[in-house]
Design a protein around this motif. Structure first.
Motif: not given
Length: 462
Positions: A331, A336, A339-342
């Motif tokens: 992350r 970050l 925009g990959d929050s998973s």
């Protein structure tokens, strides 16, 4: 579980096995509520709905485990067991500490110290939920059987590497030793032979090719540190005109038998080489944070179908914290910015910390999953505490909130090895006490050079 004792988790003298009925079982298909598992000998005989297994095995009295999950043991895809006496020496140090710390430290180990250091590391790993460790090879001047004996006696499964560096040695004797090592441990229950090369430039082209072929024929792996640091990449470019993975491909050593440790600093071409060759990677996120230059692009590897497991590199033996570090590092390094929050959706890190790791170290057919016919290497994890009792997505919660204190029991090859953090059939605290004394002796004679002062010295200087 308060009335549960270790004796209830042992198979009887008649070999009838155990029927374990927790709240849920983490299977290759996902988390299954109201499932059970039958353990017979060193394997799972059956896994399925608890009601069905109780009907099919009426002679077994179900051991009910409310508030617990049965899950695969973690697989440490990259460890250095004989470096446990100096684990904290890496703190605050710049990268590439092997010359200043690990080579001098391992060179100062005698036979007793090797055995105790390796068994200490194995104990820490078991306490952290690891049922398998891949030992990447030691520089200690003793027989590798001492490391094998330590892990065997501790009760952990070990992929045992033999260092095959030959740039400054005899290639014929190195290769003869490799063949002997593969044969020596080819039929053991807990010890699985592997070959190892420190870095690609530490072995001749002939040895790189031949060890790859020997390992492939033996269904073993060759462990090689690849792209761990920028300095290593640059050394390869200067010496060969190729990056490390490109060089391994050029000499015929890149294939499914390769376990590339670290594999950070990968170019798009190197990702393609990994994907096309079927080679595996040990993603070592804690090592990247503590002493590395970069983080391996594990989410990209998962998307491209590149085989990989999770490794500690001897940093700390805690499977849950390793899984959390794997997600956390992805992350920060990649999620970050995009925009990959998973970043793997939680399950990725549990899967690659167990079954994916078993595949990476060459044991996919043996361990890493809760399924009939697989080795009974598993954990009983208490999820009734405040960290995980209010569960909405348990795999995610185990990754981000799980910890080794929740591990009630550790089984390897069907046998209860640890209960509440300590061995059930040998004296763990006595080993720790012996390790403290031996480590002090080793450090007095090891010419270790540190750049960074101790934390208290650094505080005083400020």
């Amino acid at each position: 579980m308060r009335d549960l004792t270790p004796d209830r988790l042992r198979t009887d003298d008649a070999g009838n096995g155990l029927l374990l009925a927790p709240d849920a079982v983490l299977t290759p298909e996902g988390l299954m509520d109201h499932y059970a598992a039958v353990v017979a000998g060193d394997t799972f005989r059956a896994v399925g709905p608890a009601e069905r297994l109780e009907r099919e095995y009426p002679h077994l009295s179900a051991v009910r485990l409310p508030g617990h999950v049965l899950m695969p043991g973690f697989v440490d895809a990259h460890h250095h067991l004989t470096q446990s006496f100096g684990a904290a020496l890496a703190f605050g140090e710049p990268s590439e500490i092997f010359r200043r710390v690990w080579v001098p430290l391992e060179g100062a180990l005698d036979e007793e110290a090797v055995y105790v250091a390796a068994k200490l590391a194995a104990l820490e790993s078991l306490r952290g939920g690891f049922t398998t460790v891949a030992e990447a090879g030691s520089r200690a001047p003793v027989d590798v059987e001492l490391t094998a004996a330590a892990t065997r006696d501790a009760g952990i499964r070990c992929v045992l590497g033999l260092v095959c560096n030959d740039v400054d040695g005899d290639t014929d004797s190195t290769l003869a030793g490799a063949e002997k090592h593969l044969a020596r441990y080819g039929t053991e229950e807990l010890i699985h032979p592997s070959l190892a090369v420190s870095v690609p430039e530490a072995a001749s082209e002939r040895t790189l090719r031949r060890t790859a072929r020997l390992a492939a024929e033996a269904r073993a792996v060759v462990q090689i540190h690849v792209n761990e640091h920028l300095a290593g990449v640059e050394r390869s470019l200067v010496q060969h005109g190729l990056r490390p993975l490109e060089y391994l491909y050029e000499v015929g050593a890149l294939g499914p038998q390769l376990l590339a440790a670290h594999a950070t600093l990968l170019t798009p071409r190197e990702l393609t080489l990994l994907a096309d060759s079927g080679a595996a990677v040990s993603y070592n996120p804690v090592a990247s944070a503590w002493k590395g230059n970069a983080v391996a692009p594990a989410t990209a590897m998962a998307e491209r179908g590149i085989r990989f497991g999770l490794g500690t590199d001897g940093t700390r033996g805690d499977g849950f914290r390793l899984a959390e570090a794997a997600e956390f590092a992805q992350r920060l390094a990649y999620g970050l910015a995009t925009g990959d929050s998973s970043c793997g959706a939680g399950w990725t890190w549990l899967e690659h910390g167990s079954g994916g790791g078993a595949d990476a170290v060459g044991l996919a057919a043996r361990t890493g999953r809760i399924a009939a016919g697989a080795a009974a290497d598993f954990l009983l994890v208490d999820v009734s505490g405040p960290e995980t009792a209010l569960s909405w997505d348990l795999p995610w919660e185990l990754v981000r909130r799980g910890n080794r204190d929740q591990i009630a029991a550790v089984f390897v090859a069907g046998r209860l090895r640890l209960w509440r953090g300590w061995p059930v059939d040998w004296d763990g605290p006595a080993l720790v006490r012996r390790a403290v004394g031996l480590a002090e002796e080793v450090m007095r004679r090891a010419p270790v050079t540190r750049v960074h002062p101790t934390s208290m010295e650094a505080r005083t200087r400020r």
